[in-house]
Design a protein around this motif. Structure first.
Motif, PDB file in Angstrom:
ATOM      1  N   ALA A 147     -37.958 -69.378  -9.630  1.00 55.83           N
ATOM      2  CA  ALA A 147     -38.692 -70.462 -10.306  1.00 55.83           C
ATOM      3  C   ALA A 147     -38.763 -71.688  -9.415  1.00 55.83           C
ATOM      4  O   ALA A 147     -39.744 -72.465  -9.465  1.00 55.83           O
ATOM      5  CB  ALA A 147     -38.016 -70.794 -11.632  1.00 55.83           C
ATOM      6  N   ARG A 148     -37.711 -71.882  -8.596  1.00 59.58           N
ATOM      7  CA  ARG A 148     -37.710 -73.002  -7.659  1.00 59.58           C
ATOM      8  C   ARG A 148     -38.835 -72.829  -6.627  1.00 59.58           C
ATOM      9  O   ARG A 148     -39.496 -73.783  -6.232  1.00 59.58           O
ATOM     10  CB  ARG A 148     -36.353 -73.083  -6.958  1.00 59.58           C
ATOM     11  N   PHE A 149     -39.062 -71.584  -6.215  1.00 60.51           N
ATOM     12  CA  PHE A 149     -40.173 -71.303  -5.290  1.00 60.51           C
ATOM     13  C   PHE A 149     -41.506 -71.683  -5.922  1.00 60.51           C
ATOM     14  O   PHE A 149     -42.357 -72.332  -5.300  1.00 60.51           O
ATOM     15  CB  PHE A 149     -40.150 -69.820  -4.914  1.00 60.51           C
ATOM     16  N   ARG A 150     -41.699 -71.248  -7.187  1.00 60.10           N
ATOM     17  CA  ARG A 150     -42.956 -71.585  -7.864  1.00 60.10           C
ATOM     18  C   ARG A 150     -43.116 -73.102  -8.012  1.00 60.10           C
ATOM     19  O   ARG A 150     -44.193 -73.661  -7.846  1.00 60.10           O
ATOM     20  CB  ARG A 150     -43.003 -70.928  -9.244  1.00 60.10           C
ATOM     21  N   GLU A 151     -41.999 -73.761  -8.347  1.00 58.20           N
ATOM     22  CA  GLU A 151     -42.041 -75.211  -8.519  1.00 58.20           C
ATOM     23  C   GLU A 151     -42.467 -75.908  -7.221  1.00 58.20           C
ATOM     24  O   GLU A 151     -43.337 -76.794  -7.232  1.00 58.20           O
ATOM     25  CB  GLU A 151     -40.674 -75.726  -8.961  1.00 58.20           C
ATOM     26  N   ASP A 152     -41.884 -75.509  -6.095  1.00 56.83           N
ATOM     27  CA  ASP A 152     -42.241 -76.114  -4.814  1.00 56.83           C
ATOM     28  C   ASP A 152     -43.696 -75.836  -4.458  1.00 56.83           C
ATOM     29  O   ASP A 152     -44.425 -76.716  -3.966  1.00 56.83           O
ATOM     30  CB  ASP A 152     -41.328 -75.586  -3.703  1.00 56.83           C
ATOM     31  N   ALA A 153     -44.134 -74.606  -4.685  1.00 58.84           N
ATOM     32  CA  ALA A 153     -45.517 -74.256  -4.352  1.00 58.84           C
ATOM     33  C   ALA A 153     -46.496 -75.056  -5.199  1.00 58.84           C
ATOM     34  O   ALA A 153     -47.507 -75.576  -4.701  1.00 58.84           O
ATOM     35  CB  ALA A 153     -45.734 -72.747  -4.549  1.00 58.84           C
ATOM     36  N   TRP A 161     -44.947 -76.204  11.231  1.00 54.19           N
ATOM     37  CA  TRP A 161     -44.934 -75.450   9.992  1.00 54.19           C
ATOM     38  C   TRP A 161     -46.072 -74.437  10.067  1.00 54.19           C
ATOM     39  O   TRP A 161     -47.114 -74.702  10.690  1.00 54.19           O
ATOM     40  CB  TRP A 161     -45.150 -76.361   8.780  1.00 54.19           C
ATOM     41  N   SER A 162     -45.895 -73.312   9.427  1.00 56.51           N
ATOM     42  CA  SER A 162     -46.912 -72.265   9.513  1.00 56.51           C
ATOM     43  C   SER A 162     -47.009 -71.556   8.175  1.00 56.51           C
ATOM     44  O   SER A 162     -46.003 -71.031   7.661  1.00 56.51           O
ATOM     45  CB  SER A 162     -46.554 -71.258  10.611  1.00 56.51           C
ATOM     46  N   ARG A 163     -48.202 -71.558   7.617  1.00 54.27           N
ATOM     47  CA  ARG A 163     -48.388 -70.864   6.345  1.00 54.27           C
ATOM     48  C   ARG A 163     -48.196 -69.356   6.530  1.00 54.27           C
ATOM     49  O   ARG A 163     -47.590 -68.672   5.696  1.00 54.27           O
ATOM     50  CB  ARG A 163     -49.779 -71.171   5.787  1.00 54.27           C
ATOM     51  N   ALA A 164     -48.711 -68.834   7.650  1.00 58.35           N
ATOM     52  CA  ALA A 164     -48.606 -67.391   7.875  1.00 58.35           C
ATOM     53  C   ALA A 164     -47.153 -66.968   8.050  1.00 58.35           C
ATOM     54  O   ALA A 164     -46.698 -65.965   7.470  1.00 58.35           O
ATOM     55  CB  ALA A 164     -49.429 -66.991   9.097  1.00 58.35           C
ATOM     56  N   GLU A 165     -46.387 -67.737   8.867  1.00 57.72           N
ATOM     57  CA  GLU A 165     -44.990 -67.365   9.097  1.00 57.72           C
ATOM     58  C   GLU A 165     -44.155 -67.557   7.842  1.00 57.72           C
ATOM     59  O   GLU A 165     -43.238 -66.794   7.555  1.00 57.72           O
ATOM     60  CB  GLU A 165     -44.434 -68.165  10.258  1.00 57.72           C
ATOM     61  N   THR A 166     -44.458 -68.597   7.069  1.00 57.66           N
ATOM     62  CA  THR A 166     -43.752 -68.801   5.804  1.00 57.66           C
ATOM     63  C   THR A 166     -44.014 -67.644   4.855  1.00 57.66           C
ATOM     64  O   THR A 166     -43.106 -67.119   4.195  1.00 57.66           O
ATOM     65  CB  THR A 166     -44.178 -70.129   5.170  1.00 57.66           C
ATOM     66  N   HIS A 169     -50.158 -67.262  -1.823  1.00 59.48           N
ATOM     67  CA  HIS A 169     -50.021 -68.704  -1.547  1.00 59.48           C
ATOM     68  C   HIS A 169     -48.550 -69.094  -1.509  1.00 59.48           C
ATOM     69  O   HIS A 169     -47.782 -68.764  -2.418  1.00 59.48           O
ATOM     70  CB  HIS A 169     -50.730 -69.513  -2.621  1.00 59.48           C
ATOM     71  N   VAL A 170     -48.156 -69.809  -0.453  1.00 60.13           N
ATOM     72  CA  VAL A 170     -46.776 -70.257  -0.296  1.00 60.13           C
ATOM     73  C   VAL A 170     -46.778 -71.741   0.019  1.00 60.13           C
ATOM     74  O   VAL A 170     -47.775 -72.285   0.497  1.00 60.13           O
ATOM     75  CB  VAL A 170     -46.079 -69.482   0.842  1.00 60.13           C
ATOM     76  N   PRO A 171     -45.644 -72.435  -0.230  1.00 57.39           N
ATOM     77  CA  PRO A 171     -45.554 -73.831   0.194  1.00 57.39           C
ATOM     78  C   PRO A 171     -45.561 -73.906   1.725  1.00 57.39           C
ATOM     79  O   PRO A 171     -44.779 -73.218   2.375  1.00 57.39           O
ATOM     80  CB  PRO A 171     -44.214 -74.305  -0.384  1.00 57.39           C
ATOM     81  N   LEU A 172     -46.427 -74.712   2.298  1.00 58.46           N
ATOM     82  CA  LEU A 172     -46.552 -74.786   3.753  1.00 58.46           C
ATOM     83  C   LEU A 172     -45.418 -75.586   4.385  1.00 58.46           C
ATOM     84  O   LEU A 172     -44.898 -75.225   5.436  1.00 58.46           O
ATOM     85  CB  LEU A 172     -47.894 -75.412   4.133  1.00 58.46           C
ATOM     86  N   LEU A 173     -44.996 -76.693   3.771  1.00 59.33           N
ATOM     87  CA  LEU A 173     -44.140 -77.674   4.436  1.00 59.33           C
ATOM     88  C   LEU A 173     -42.648 -77.507   4.149  1.00 59.33           C
ATOM     89  O   LEU A 173     -41.854 -78.338   4.598  1.00 59.33           O
ATOM     90  CB  LEU A 173     -44.577 -79.095   4.047  1.00 59.33           C
ATOM     91  N   ARG A 174     -42.270 -76.478   3.386  1.00 61.42           N
ATOM     92  CA  ARG A 174     -40.843 -76.370   3.058  1.00 61.42           C
ATOM     93  C   ARG A 174     -40.034 -75.678   4.151  1.00 61.42           C
ATOM     94  O   ARG A 174     -38.828 -75.891   4.271  1.00 61.42           O
ATOM     95  CB  ARG A 174     -40.656 -75.613   1.732  1.00 61.42           C
ATOM     96  N   LEU A 175     -40.679 -74.821   4.960  1.00 62.74           N
ATOM     97  CA  LEU A 175     -39.941 -74.076   5.988  1.00 62.74           C
ATOM     98  C   LEU A 175     -40.368 -74.544   7.373  1.00 62.74           C
ATOM     99  O   LEU A 175     -41.434 -74.172   7.866  1.00 62.74           O
ATOM    100  CB  LEU A 175     -40.194 -72.568   5.846  1.00 62.74           C
ATOM    101  N   PRO A 176     -39.578 -75.390   8.048  1.00 64.56           N
ATOM    102  CA  PRO A 176     -39.932 -75.853   9.394  1.00 64.56           C
ATOM    103  C   PRO A 176     -39.540 -74.824  10.458  1.00 64.56           C
ATOM    104  O   PRO A 176     -38.605 -74.041  10.273  1.00 64.56           O
ATOM    105  CB  PRO A 176     -39.116 -77.136   9.541  1.00 64.56           C
ATOM    106  N   PHE A 177     -40.269 -74.844  11.574  1.00 62.45           N
ATOM    107  CA  PHE A 177     -39.997 -73.973  12.715  1.00 62.45           C
ATOM    108  C   PHE A 177     -39.904 -74.828  13.969  1.00 62.45           C
ATOM    109  O   PHE A 177     -40.557 -75.869  14.083  1.00 62.45           O
ATOM    110  CB  PHE A 177     -41.119 -72.937  12.896  1.00 62.45           C
ATOM    111  N   GLY A 178     -39.111 -74.382  14.890  1.00 60.00           N
ATOM    112  CA  GLY A 178     -39.017 -75.087  16.157  1.00 60.00           C
ATOM    113  C   GLY A 178     -40.302 -74.934  16.965  1.00 60.00           C
ATOM    114  O   GLY A 178     -40.971 -73.894  16.904  1.00 60.00           O
ATOM    115  N   ASP A 179     -40.647 -75.971  17.702  1.00 59.92           N
ATOM    116  CA  ASP A 179     -41.851 -75.940  18.547  1.00 59.92           C
ATOM    117  C   ASP A 179     -41.389 -75.850  19.991  1.00 59.92           C
ATOM    118  O   ASP A 179     -40.768 -76.779  20.521  1.00 59.92           O
ATOM    119  CB  ASP A 179     -42.673 -77.206  18.311  1.00 59.92           C
ATOM    120  N   ASP A 180     -41.685 -74.719  20.651  1.00 60.82           N
ATOM    121  CA  ASP A 180     -41.159 -74.479  22.001  1.00 60.82           C
ATOM    122  C   ASP A 180     -41.882 -75.270  23.078  1.00 60.82           C
ATOM    123  O   ASP A 180     -41.336 -75.515  24.148  1.00 60.82           O
ATOM    124  CB  ASP A 180     -41.264 -72.985  22.331  1.00 60.82           C
TER     125      ASP A 180
END
Length: 1015
Positions: free
Chosen positions: A20-26, A136-141, A161-172
């Motif tokens: 439910a937390r996932f749905r709430e964030d999305a 951030w990446s919608r596809a990778e999330t 559909h997923v939340p885009l900004l909740r999962l950060p990734f390092g930028d090489d």
């Protein structure tokens, strides 16, 4: 690298533990991105840049670049840190809550990027020089969520559909432009997203730096075009403070906890030096909201906002800030210069929303008691009386000299320029005093000590454009009385006689002063009883001023009596009179005695006269049966014929002076002010002629004057133009065609006469307007552009009527260069290549300020003369080696030394500005043959020979670049060397020499035989 893995793991674990937390964030991210923050991308990027600059204590700079489907936002200031990454990757949690002056405070602004991109990234340069980035990446999330069993069902239910900004990734491989500390990179999702960003960038204006003072400049570059936004040129007033604990308890009772942790407030108003174009008329808090604010200033205030930051939240805190905003606005008005421009900043009564209305009420309540307006205290040069509140001020329309005269009579008088009908005066509590009321105040004790000379100075300063308002102005008489109104008074000359204006008025004046009876009743004699209604009240000689004559005072002359308003009224009412004959006889006698000529008093055309059929006509609707005009006018025009007995009794000249049409009637006047209020001779389209003439003259404080005004009237009724033009082109009517001499600012300028102007704009020459034609003997360069004028009319007369004669004359005429360009852009007109080249040469000498950019030009394309739209990319060619590079484009060709000037006139690029012109092939350096250098002394010592010469990837025969000749083949080398040596005309001789060096002695011998004039 940022510790993004920890943040991802934490969020994924929370989602897996509670789907439910996932749905709430999305849902929350989608609501913010597509709802409240859908069009706030630029504002939010600017806000983050401002806060970064504030945090670092450096001048804030933001550069927004849109190119190739990517939006880049580079800014100065504190770099992104771990807390910042965490803040960007959460919703409704801001890392700036304790930062005084920070624009961001809700923790959701970065969600605006979700509306346009699926792959945002942020990179910052640390003080050590290291660059760290996060993305951030919608596809990778989506992939990570799909790999989590507890969330797979949720992902399927949300159609991926997923939340885009909740999962950060390092930028090489992050990068940050030099001079900046942080770069936000947003690859735009699609064309719709790019158009939305483009619109937001176009709408960005000074409100950004004004609402965020830490942000000094915002540079916006879209597709290579840049502009810079700053707060320069704005007057700003700011108020701020910190709430006491008691105030926090009272005012923040209904506000969230984190807002109560920011116990300070700020209000700023900003007013531009000019117009406020590009600034939305909304409240900024500090970024734009959806709260309308139609006040003529920009308001930035720390209003409490709803969670979407679209609207101001009502409540006690908002009420407090409304009062502070009103106080600051009143202070703003007090700081601005006390000029009439201040009135535009006074708010009106009607607001465009509840908040706007509340602020207006507070401001309007305070304004009448606030000293804002200047006053003058006496008539000794209009001495300033200081700044006073509006409820003590009085506004009177009129020039400064007049206001200075009445300053001691009207208390609290505003200076000149403040007495407009501006609604702000009412809001300020200013009482308007009409000119008629001022005239009423000029009586009793207020003026009892004023001598006649003072009254004359008052008449001189008195606004005379409203005779009705000043018609009751007091007039001091020679017997000591002060009477109301000049009407009925008589102005005499200093020697005791009437102030006459014509030689024929002396006898009448003597009769008036002696009281004797007049002479006979025939033409040329007057009955002095005509003057009885004037009253003969004599104005004190020290008070005499021309204004009194304009207001109804009369000179004892036939002309002034004739021009009396009562005479005008009798003429105007004669057509409706039961018996107009007495009025007609009196007026005709006055016209005879005054010696008026036709056209001198146009208003007389309303006089009722008998026609030959016994019917009643206005004089201007009658013809003289034997007049030359009778055979020229349109038979459908309803004219009558003057009664024969009137012609016999008064003569044709008197009837013509009243408006009866004989030949062409001529209007003669002198010292005519070219002012719409003064220049009115009842001529067809006279107002349009006046406007055209004034357009030819510079703006002046004083209207220009025509010393001698001559015009032919009734041109609009002509049907037989060949015979009419035969008359108009010969004396005496020809004089009306000649240019008029206008005195403007001390200089004499010639302008088209009314008659010539009227004829030039009507189809009087074989159904064509003169300005559409050229003289048969005119400049050959105009052939094909203009039709030939009919023969049989004097060419000088045709020229005065506007018929074109020479190209130089056309280009010197106002609007002439643009007319020529319009004709060249007309594909139906034929222009050969030699003619076109000569026309371009002439146009190159025109001042570019006289020419608007054309929409199409005549050009050469693939060797053919054609008309090309500007969108087709025509260019002006400045060098022959560029021709192969632009051969597919429309070319404007003229001598190369005129190319730059012609480019400025046409607002077209030079060929060299549209190509890089870089040599992209390789060749070998070769010496220039000595035989060539003997013919071309200025030729370079070497050149570069190419098997195939490529410029910008295009095969070309030669190129002269950076002082080096590149060539392939004999023809290319000959042209390159001739151009490099400045002897372009010798290119063919050089080619011949290169083919047969043995001919050098012969060519040099031929050159020795050239005439001296060719050296």
């Amino acid at each position: 690298m940022f510790d993004t893995a920890r943040l991802r793991d934490t969020v994924l674990a929370a989602w897996a533990a509670s789907p439910a937390r996932f749905r709430e964030d999305a849902n929350a991210e989608e609501d913010f991105a597509l709802g409240g923050y859908r069009d706030r991308l630029v504002v939010e990027l600017a806000q983050n840049a401002a806060d970064a600059a504030l945090r670092a204590g450096v001048p804030g700079r933001l550069r927004l670049t849109l190119a190739d489907g990517v939006l880049l936002a580079a800014n100065t200031g504190a770099p992104l840190d771990e807390a910042g990454v965490e803040g960007l990757s959460t919703l409704r949690v801001s890392g700036k809550k304790d930062e005084t002056g920070a624009a961001g405070r809700f923790g959701v602004g970065f969600a605006a990027v979700v509306s346009v991109t699926d792959e945002p990234s942020v990179a910052s340069r640390l003080p050590s020089g290291e660059i760290r980035g996060v993305r951030w990446s919608r596809a990778e999330t989506a992939a990570l969520v799909a790999a989590t069993p507890a969330l797979a069902g949720e992902l399927k239910g949300r159609e991926g559909h997923v939340p885009l900004l909740r999962l950060p990734f390092g930028d090489d491989a992050p990068g940050v432009p030099e001079g900046y500390d942080t770069l936000v990179r947003l690859p735009l999702r699609d064309q719709a997203a790019e158009e939305a960003v483009r619109r937001m960038l176009e709408e960005a204006g000074p409100a950004l730096p004004l609402s965020m003072p830490a942000l000094e400049t915002v540079e916006i570059e879209v597709d290579g075009r840049s502009r810079t936004i700053s707060a320069e040129g704005w007057h700003v007033v700011a108020e701020s403070g910190t709430f006491t604990p008691a105030q926090v308890s009272e005012l923040f009772a209904d506000r969230p906890t984190e807002e109560r942790a920011r116990p300070y407030w700020e209000v700023r108003w900003a007013v531009p030096a000019g117009r406020r174009d590009g600034v939305p008329r909304v409240v900024h808090a500090p970024t734009p909201s959806d709260e309308p604010l139609d006040l003529p200033a920009l308001l930035i205030a720390s209003f409490p906002m709803t969670t979407d930051r679209r609207h101001v939240a009502p409540g006690p805190l908002t009420d407090f800030l409304v009062a502070r905003a009103a106080e600051a606005y009143v202070r703003l008005l007090g700081e601005l210069p006390a000029t009439p421009a201040l009135l535009d900043l006074v708010p009106g009564l009607m607001g465009s929303g509840a908040l706007d209305a509340a602020i207006r009420r507070e401001i309007i309540a305070a304004l009448p008691d606030t000293p804002l307006l200047p006053s003058i205290s006496d008539d000794a040069g209009g001495v300033s009386g200081g700044v006073i509140p509006g409820n003590e001020a009085r506004a009177v329309e009129g020039p400064a000299e007049f206001l200075a005269k009445i300053a001691g009579i009207v208390p609290g008088l505003l200076p000149a320029g403040w007495a407009s009908r501006h609604p702000a005066l009412t809001t300020l509590g200013v009482r308007r005093v009409e000119l008629a009321d001022v005239v009423d105040m000029l009586s009793g004790e207020a003026v009892e000590d004023k001598d006649p000379a003072w009254w004359r100075s008052l008449y001189k300063a008195l606004p005379a454009d409203d005779p009705e308002a000043i018609g009751a102005i007091p007039v001091p008489l020679a017997d000591g009385r002060l009477v109301r109104g000049p009407r009925g008074t008589l102005v005499l000359s200093p020697d005791g006689g009437a102030a006459t204006s014509t030689a024929s008025s002396g006898a009448l004046s003597s009769t008036l002063l002696s009281g004797g009876a007049g002479g006979g009743s025939g033409p040329g004699s007057l009955d002095p009883a005509l003057l009885a209604p004037l009253g003969l009240r004599i104005v004190h000689p020290d008070a005499v001023h021309p204004l009194l004559l304009r207001l109804g005072a009369a000179e004892a002359t036939p002309r002034t009596v004739l021009e009396d308003p009562l005479t005008h009224a009798a003429v105007a009412e004669s057509l409706n009179s039961a018996d107009p004959e007495p009025v007609a006889q009196a007026v005709l006698a006055l016209v005879d005695a005054a010696g008026l000529t036709a056209g001198e008093a146009p208003w007389l055309a309303e006089l009722a006269l008998r026609g030959a059929d016994g019917e009643r006509y206005a004089a201007g609707e009658l013809l003289l049966a034997q007049g030359s005009l009778a055979g020229l006018i349109d038979p459908e025009v309803p004219f009558g014929v003057a009664a024969p007995d009137l012609v016999e009794k008064y003569g044709p000249h008197v009837l013509a002076a009243t408006g009866v049409l004989d030949g062409f009637a001529v209007v003669n006047d002198s010292d005519v002010l070219l002012d719409p209020a003064e220049c009115d001779h009842d001529l067809d389209l006279e107002d349009e002629w006046l406007e055209a003439v004034l357009d030819l003259l510079p703006d002046l404080d004083v209207p220009p004057v025509v010393r001698e005004f001559t015009a032919v009237r009734d041109l609009e009724y002509v049907a037989d133009w060949p015979n009419a033009l035969a008359l108009l082109s010969r004396p005496p009517l020809r004089a009306a065609l000649r240019p008029m001499r206008v005195l403007a600012a001390g200089e004499t300028v010639e302008v088209p006469s009314y008659t010539a102007w009227w004829l030039s704009r009507h189809p009087v020459l074989g159904g064509r307007r003169p300005v559409e034609l050229r003289l048969p003997t005119g400049d050959p360069l105009l052939f094909g552009l203009y039709a030939e004028a009919p023969a049989g009319i004097d060419e000088d007369a045709l020229t005065m009527m506007g018929v074109r004669s020479t190209l130089a004359g056309l280009l010197d005429a106002r609007g002439g260069p643009e007319e020529l360009l319009d004709l060249l852009a007309d594909a139906s007109l034929e222009v050969d290549r030699a003619q076109l080249r000569s026309l371009w040469i002439a146009l190159a000498a025109v001042d570019p300020d006289r020419v608007g950019p054309p929409e199409a030009v005549r050009a050469v394309r693939k060797g053919m003369v054609t008309v090309a739209d500007v969108e087709d990319g025509p260019v002006v060619v400045e060098a022959p080696d560029l021709l192969p590079l632009v051969e597919d484009r429309p070319l404007v060709l003229a001598p190369f030394d005129l190319a730059e000037a012609l480019s400025d006139v046409l607002d077209l690029p030079l060929a060299g500005e549209t190509v890089t012109g870089v040599v992209t092939s390789h060749g070998a350096e070769k010496p220039v043959p000595p035989e060539v250098r003997s013919l071309l002394p200025g030729a370079p010592a070497t050149y570069v020979e190419h098997d195939e010469l490529l410029v910008d990837g295009t095969p070309v025969p030669w190129r002269f670049s950076e002082g080096v000749v590149h060539a392939t083949g004999v023809e290319g080398l000959a042209r390159g060397l001739a151009w490099a040596s400045g002897q372009w005309g010798d290119r063919l001789a050089v080619a011949a020499l290169l083919r047969d060096p043995a001919r050098v002695p012969l060519l040099l011998a031929e050159a020795d035989l050239d005439p001296v004039t060719s050296l």
